[in-house]
Write an enzyme that holds these catalytic residues in place. Structure first.
Site, mmCIF file in Angstrom:
data_model
loop_
_atom_site.group_PDB
_atom_site.id
_atom_site.type_symbol
_atom_site.label_atom_id
_atom_site.label_comp_id
_atom_site.label_asym_id
_atom_site.label_seq_id
_atom_site.Cartn_x
_atom_site.Cartn_y
_atom_site.Cartn_z
ATOM 1 N N ASP A 246 0.658 -1.182 -0.057
ATOM 2 C CA ASP A 246 -0.083 0.258 0.138
ATOM 3 C C ASP A 246 0.900 1.226 0.010
ATOM 4 O O ASP A 246 1.826 1.615 0.907
ATOM 5 C CB ASP A 246 -0.839 0.200 1.391
ATOM 6 N N HIS A 275 -3.982 -1.985 -0.988
ATOM 7 C CA HIS A 275 -4.824 -0.691 0.137
ATOM 8 C C HIS A 275 -5.809 -2.173 0.789
ATOM 9 O O HIS A 275 -5.336 -1.886 1.410
ATOM 10 C CB HIS A 275 -5.125 -0.060 -0.435
#
Length: 299
Positions: A246, A275
């Protein structure tokens, strides 16, 4: 304020989302939806989604944690999922989201809560825990932070904010896919799109990037700094469960581990995924939650 409500028929037959809907008015004529699974008398686990997802994000985790004997609650933030959707971007503010969520928390009178949060679920959830510390017993954060506007934001976030603000095209399913390493099925992509039949319904999703505090004089900056003053004295368990892929929240886990006393000595972990680690590593994320709850019982 013009309020939109997504037709329930759009949610029929979603893959892996068999949950009975629950609704609560969090303001006059404003209804919040939430999932409520597991024994009502059990310790509650509050799972907060972020941008631009909804409680569908937790569909693989809710049954696992509920089956372990806990009460799992996963609300759809106002503007998302099955919750009502004010139609103008200007209808949304950080403070309004906090008021809506606090109204829900207090109406259900939840106590001994384990907070599980990611993305905007962290911006709201960490504030919520700091402002209602008596209701929370532990915090588990995945790919999220509580920004105050005092630190530099990643380039990836600046690009995302510009896209959300100005692009005429705002494909919710594809946005979720960009933050997920595994390939989502067509049915899963459609499920993320289900709450938003037209562009009018996406005001809440478009609003969120603008609401992140980016400077010290941001209206929400001081409230978040006050929340940090609480978190800097937080000695209840605080666990970070970030993912390896992420670019937006990378490093936030170590920052919180250093700054929050309750993080010391906890089983922090980095999971595989992008993410949306709820999509990439739901079993491992669930195990972290269950182990944290069981460790308290053993103690």
């Amino acid at each position: 304020m013009r309020i939109l409500r997504t037709d329930e028929a759009r949610f029929a037959g979603l893959p892996d989302y068999p949950f009975t809907p629950h609704y609560l008015d969090v303001a006059p004529n404003l209804r919040m939806h939430y999932v409520d699974e597991g024994p009502e008398s059990a310790s509650p686990v509050l799972m907060l989604h972020g941008e631009p997802s909804w409680s569908y994000l937790y569909r693989h985790m809710i049954p696992q944690v509920a089956a372990a004997g806990y009460r799992v609650l996963a609300p759809d933030l106002i503007g998302f999922g099955k919750s009502d959707k004010p139609a103008a971007v200007e209808d949304y503010s950080y403070e309004r989201h906090m008021e809506w969520l606090a109204s829900w928390l207090e109406a259900l009178n939840l106590t001994n809560v384990t907070l599980v949060c990611q993305n905007w679920g962290s911006l709201l959830g960490l504030r919520l825990a700091a402002e209602h510390p008596q209701r929370f017993s532990r915090i588990i954060v995945g790919n999220g932070m509580l920004p105050t506007g005092e630190n530099r934001v990643p380039t990836a976030f600046s690009l995302w904010k510009a896209f959300a603000s100005h692009s005429p095209w705002f494909p919710i399913g594809r946005i979720v896919q960009l933050g997920t390493e595994r390939t989502l099925s067509k049915a899963e992509l459609a499920a993320y799109e289900a709450p938003f039949p037209t562009a009018d319904y996406k005001a809440g999703a478009r609003a969120f990037p603008k609401l992140v505090p980016l400077s010290g004089d941001d209206p929400s900056g001081e409230a978040n700094r006050e929340a940090w003053r609480v978190l800097e004295k937080w000695r209840k368990p605080f666990i970070t469960c970030f993912s390896s892929g992420d670019p937006i929240t990378r490093g936030g886990d170590r920052y919180m581990q250093r700054r929050i006393p309750g993080a010391h000595g906890q089983p922090h972990i980095t999971l595989r995924g992008g993410h949306f680690l709820q999509e990439d590593s739901p079993e491992d994320f669930s195990r972290i939650i269950i182990d944290a709850l069981k460790s308290e019982m053993a103690a």
